[in-house]
Design an enzyme around this catalytic site. Structure first.
Site, PDB file in Angstrom:
ATOM      1  N   SER A  50       0.790  -1.229   0.000  1.00 44.56           N
ATOM      2  CA  SER A  50       0.000   0.000   0.000  1.00 44.56           C
ATOM      3  C   SER A  50       0.823   1.281   0.000  1.00 44.56           C
ATOM      4  O   SER A  50       0.249   2.366  -0.095  1.00 44.56           O
ATOM      5  CB  SER A  50      -0.946   0.012   1.206  1.00 44.56           C
ATOM      6  OG  SER A  50      -2.044  -0.838   0.967  1.00 44.56           O
ATOM      7  N   LYS A  53       0.127   3.711  -2.690  1.00 41.75           N
ATOM      8  CA  LYS A  53      -0.925   4.718  -2.576  1.00 41.75           C
ATOM      9  C   LYS A  53      -0.342   6.130  -2.465  1.00 41.75           C
ATOM     10  O   LYS A  53      -1.051   7.120  -2.696  1.00 41.75           O
ATOM     11  CB  LYS A  53      -1.808   4.422  -1.366  1.00 41.75           C
ATOM     12  CG  LYS A  53      -2.720   3.209  -1.532  1.00 41.75           C
ATOM     13  CD  LYS A  53      -3.590   3.022  -0.297  1.00 41.75           C
ATOM     14  CE  LYS A  53      -4.636   1.938  -0.493  1.00 41.75           C
ATOM     15  NZ  LYS A  53      -4.100   0.578  -0.350  1.00 41.75           N
ATOM     16  N   SER A 108      -6.277   2.886   4.676  1.00 39.01           N
ATOM     17  CA  SER A 108      -5.727   2.268   3.470  1.00 39.01           C
ATOM     18  C   SER A 108      -6.834   1.590   2.681  1.00 39.01           C
ATOM     19  O   SER A 108      -6.658   0.498   2.134  1.00 39.01           O
ATOM     20  CB  SER A 108      -4.617   1.271   3.816  1.00 39.01           C
ATOM     21  OG  SER A 108      -3.749   1.093   2.725  1.00 39.01           O
TER      22      SER A 108
END
Length: 365
Positions: A50, A53, A108
């Protein structure tokens, strides 16, 4: 910077690097000057989880007014691959853009990424723009397949590139605000009896935020393939350092090793010769999106060198202190209303036509 192994050039009086580092790749850099104080395999191409991101936010965050309200269509949260964290978005309900970004940064939430990607023209369009943004930042170790970091064949980045993304993101006041937010209230479902819309607490799954002195935040991640990844920024005595750690031996070590490297960096900043420098964005490397109301290789193979938090709630505090869902998955997304507590997994969008592989859910609690 293209060499393998640890790179550091201490001067007289410099402290020794922490002796128990297990991360396959890590970097310590000064955010203002771009000086790399020390690194280990900084261009090793690895699954980013993640932390990708960060690039998603660099690409999409400037495009939409934070107060814009978007009604989520059912199609925007359908067709998502199994098993990653979500903040708890429901179809046919309205969400402010700023709520969606809190879902991205705190929980997330891959559902929030998915909705914002659809607002941006779709998953494939967003992936294309993210790759263009990485290219403009001269992040040459990065290949984007999904917008949220879900494990996908061929999707890689590096500690060096993730640090470039964080450095760019922190120049945006909204990015800085969202990644530093510890907890917030998120819009919930509409009560069928009262007709009133509820809300629930979400908490940032970054375990150093609020615990490491001066930590600004940035982003954590975990997937089966990536293991643990973390990009952190902290400020002390007017100096901001960036540390990225990828693939340490255990989940908790990504936080321990980030904290240890930050401690070392602040102590060593004036006592080492930089071993490299973070590159600046390429001239004419691509037009920047115009803000509209915002505040401001192969996996495992080294690549060539690149040429205001709301008032805390009890529910949110509980989420921050826990594992965010338990088990081996998920970014430990935000805690939803009672009907959502058992989900603990989100669905992640892949690029149009991409083949989904069954993975264990993405987790960064």
């Amino acid at each position: 910077m293209g060499l393998s192994g640890v790179q550091v050039a201490p001067l007289a009086g410099a402290p020794a690097l922490p002796g128990d580092l297990t991360g396959r790749s890590w970097i310590v850099a000064d955010a203002a000057s771009g000086d790399v104080l020390a690194a280990s395999n900084p261009h090793l191409r690895l699954a980013p989880a993640s932390t990708l991101k960060i690039l998603f936010a660099d690409t999409v965050l400037p495009k939409f007014d934070r107060n814009l309200v978007h009604r989520v269509a059912d199609a925007e949260i359908q067709g998502i691959g199994p098993g990653s964290s979500l903040v708890g978005i429901k179809e046919d309900l309205d969400y402010k853009v700023e709520d969606l970004w809190r879902g991205v940064f705190l929980s997330s939430g891959n559902d929030a990424v998915h909705v914002l990607s659809h607002m941006n023209g779709g998953i494939a369009q967003t992936v294309t723009e993210m790759q263009a943004r990485a290219d403009a930042l001269q992040a040459r170790d990065t290949r984007v397949i999904s917008p949220d970091g879900y494990d996908m064949d061929g999707q890689v980045s590096s500690a060096y590139d993730l640090t470039l993304f964080a450095r760019a993101g922190l120049r945006n006041p909204d990015f800085r605000m969202y990644c530093a937010t510890r907890d917030a209230m998120f819009p919930g479902a509409v009560d069928k009896n009262s007709g009133q819309r509820g809300s629930f607490g979400i908490a940032n799954t970054d375990r150093l935020l609020g615990k490491y002195p001066g930590l600004i935040g940035v982003k954590n991640g975990f997937t089966t393939e990536a293991g643990s990844t973390f990009v952190g920024a902290a400020e002390r005595n007017g100096r901001t350092l960036l540390v990225t750690v990828m693939h340490p031996s255990t989940y908790q070590k990504v936080y321990d090793e980030t904290a240890a490297l930050l401690d070392w960096g602040f102590a060593a900043a004036d006592k080492v010769t930089p071993v490299g420098k973070l590159v600046d964005e390429a001239p004419n490397g691509g037009a920047e999106p115009t803000p509209t109301g915002q505040a401001g290789g192969t996996a495992g193979v080294p690549a060539p060198p690149p040429h205001p938090s709301p008032t805390p709630t009890a529910a949110a505090r509980a989420a921050a202190d826990g594992d965010g869902g338990g088990g081996d998955g998920g970014d430990g997304g935000g805690i939803g209303p009672a009907g959502w507590l058992g989900i603990g997994a989100a669905l992640v969008a892949g690029a149009a036509g991409a083949r989904f592989l069954l993975r264990r859910r993405d987790r960064s609690s």
